[in-house]
Design an enzyme around this catalytic site. Structure first.
Site, PDB file in Angstrom:
ATOM      1  N   GLU A 173     -32.137 -20.637  -0.515  1.00  0.00           N
ATOM      2  CA  GLU A 173     -30.892 -20.065  -1.129  1.00  0.00           C
ATOM      3  C   GLU A 173     -31.095 -18.490  -1.404  1.00  0.00           C
ATOM      4  O   GLU A 173     -30.973 -18.266  -2.520  1.00  0.00           O
ATOM      5  CB  GLU A 173     -30.155 -20.994  -2.064  1.00  0.00           C
ATOM      6  CG  GLU A 173     -29.978 -22.292  -1.822  1.00  0.00           C
ATOM      7  CD  GLU A 173     -29.430 -23.240  -2.775  1.00  0.00           C
ATOM      8  OE1 GLU A 173     -28.785 -22.405  -4.057  1.00  0.00           O
ATOM      9  OE2 GLU A 173     -29.407 -24.410  -2.751  1.00  0.00           O
ATOM     10  N   GLU A 228     -31.480 -30.230  -7.413  1.00  0.00           N
ATOM     11  CA  GLU A 228     -31.791 -29.644  -8.683  1.00  0.00           C
ATOM     12  C   GLU A 228     -31.699 -30.996  -9.788  1.00  0.00           C
ATOM     13  O   GLU A 228     -31.008 -31.016 -10.645  1.00  0.00           O
ATOM     14  CB  GLU A 228     -30.266 -28.869  -9.182  1.00  0.00           C
ATOM     15  CG  GLU A 228     -30.198 -27.822  -8.248  1.00  0.00           C
ATOM     16  CD  GLU A 228     -29.159 -26.628  -8.405  1.00  0.00           C
ATOM     17  OE1 GLU A 228     -28.472 -27.077  -9.581  1.00  0.00           O
ATOM     18  OE2 GLU A 228     -28.925 -25.768  -7.668  1.00  0.00           O
TER      19      GLU A 228
END
Length: 426
Positions: free
Chosen positions: A272, A167
């Site tokens: 995810e 991220e």
């Protein structure tokens, strides 16, 4: 504990306790093995899930059986994050991570490490001096190198792939203004990948992020990978996190994002995966764990499924999953792994995101580990093999907990459940 959490527990507890005796537990374990396995249905994909502490230590017997029966790849939800393995300088805590890796090896699974360099769940001491000022660039680089070499080196040859940087991008595609960037500079990503490659030259190395289906962020990720490649940095794959909801992203956006990374010569992993079924309450397509909504989770409008999903929502969720898996199966030349973020709804981080105490139902297995209509739809999507055939498969599938006639999931960016017309999808 919030009032909503107490209410959810009161409503779900009788069903969750049913079959908890020895005979009931045996029946539940036998039931897990009675269903077709996901890994057998999708032989071209590594089928993965995350492990929490109870699953890594073998305390969750039903969850453990689901993992062994359905999955051939595992990721550590929190077990290998910096705050878990090195909470204080020089103080290493590997017991839970060791259990996780041993479980994967014992069952012949593809083992993933997550996440070496991230702005979140990294202890403050990594970035700050005692007086609150930033440490120097050289100090932070040394800490990064020591951490990566120690963690990756410990599991060299046993952990097959690492989410090296997690991220690093903002929604506009620019680099996130994290302490890593502010202290080291943009080259912190290249250093992280090089340190990981030094520690285990055979492991796969991933860049992992959410909302990459958004055009600006996708363009930023493409620029990032191209720049790393230009510098000779090895990147095996991009992890598209797959925190979806009932309206976003569209299948076309998912497909074009896969293509954008395939064109760079890297693989794609869906890392995810979950599908949020609750009303959206944050701005933007964020999965940032720091994002918190101020609204009260006890508001029934924001937490409507405390007692379980209505059949109509079950069917829509099943259709949504079937469509995505038909796509992933078709793109299996590029998409090599699909990992769910949690084994069952009871494990999901979405029960507390972006507000604490909500009751979500985003996975293929329900709060007691039972296969949901979405599970059967995913199995049927593998058998049908095309997006065009998914609707019929979902509508016609029957069996234990099978899917009845269901409506197609809304693929419009304007559809789905909304709290405020001006609020973006989460």
């Amino acid at each position: 504990m919030t009032k909503t959490t107490i209410l959810a527990a009161a409503l779900l507890l009788p069903a969750m306790l049913a079959g908890q005796g020895p005979a009931g537990l045996t029946a539940r374990l036998d039931s897990v093995r009675a269903y077709p396995s996901l890994k057998a249905a999708y032989p071209a994909l590594r089928m993965g899930t995350t492990l929490n502490l109870d699953e890594a230590y073998g305390r969750d017997l039903v969850g453990g059986e689901i993992i062994r029966h359905h999955f051939n790849a595992i990721s550590p939800e929190n077990l290998l994050k910096w705050e878990s393995v090195q909470p204080l300088p020089g103080r290493w805590a590997f017991e839970a991570a060791d259990r996780y890796v041993e479980l994967g090896q014992r069952n012949g699974m593809f083992i993933v490490g997550h996440a070496l360099v991230w702005h979140s769940q990294t202890p403050p001491w990594v970035f700050y001096n005692a007086d609150g000022s930033f440490v120097s660039r050289d100090t932070l680089l040394a800490r990064m190198r020591e951490h990566i070499h120690t963690v990756v080196g410990r599991y060299r040859g046993r952990v097959n792939g690492w989410d090296v940087v997690n991220e690093a991008l903002d929604e506009d595609g620019s680099l996130r203004q994290s302490p890593w960037l502010r202290i080291i500079g943009p080259d912190y990503l290249a250093h992280a990948f090089r340190f990981a490659n030094e520690a285990d030259p055979q492991a796969e190395l991933y860049y992992n992020d959410y909302s990459l289906e958004n055009p600006a962020k996708r363009a930023g990720a493409v620029r990032l990978i191209r720049e790393l490649q230009r510098q000779g940095v090895r990147v095996t794959a991009v992890g598209m996190q797959g925190h979806h909801n009932m309206a976003w992203p569209t299948l076309a956006a998912e497909d074009s994002t896969i293509t954008a990374f395939a064109d760079l010569g890297v693989q794609v992993a869906i890392t995810e995966l979950d599908v949020d079924v609750l009303p959206r309450v944050t701005r933007g397509n964020t999965a940032d764990v720091a994002a918190r909504a101020g609204a009260d989770a006890c508001n029934c409008r924001l937490n409507p499924y405390v007692a379980g999903l209505p059949d109509s929502v079950q069917q829509a969720l099943a259709e949504r999953y079937a469509q995505f898996f038909a796509l992933y199966g078709r793109r299996s030349d590029v998409v090599r792994r699909v990992t769910f973020w949690g084994v069952s709804d009871n494990d999901s981080w979405l029960n507390d995101f972006p507000m604490y105490g909500r009751t979500n139902h985003p996975l293929l297995f329900g709060w007691r580990g039972e296969p949901k209509p979405a599970f059967h739809a995913v199995i049927q999507a593998a058998r049908r093999g095309t997006v065009a055939g998914v609707g019929g498969a979902v509508g016609g599938a029957r069996g234990p907990g099978g899917v009845g006639a269901g409506s197609a999931g809304n693929e419009s960016a304007d559809g789905g459940v909304d709290v405020d017309p001006g609020v973006g999808v989460q």
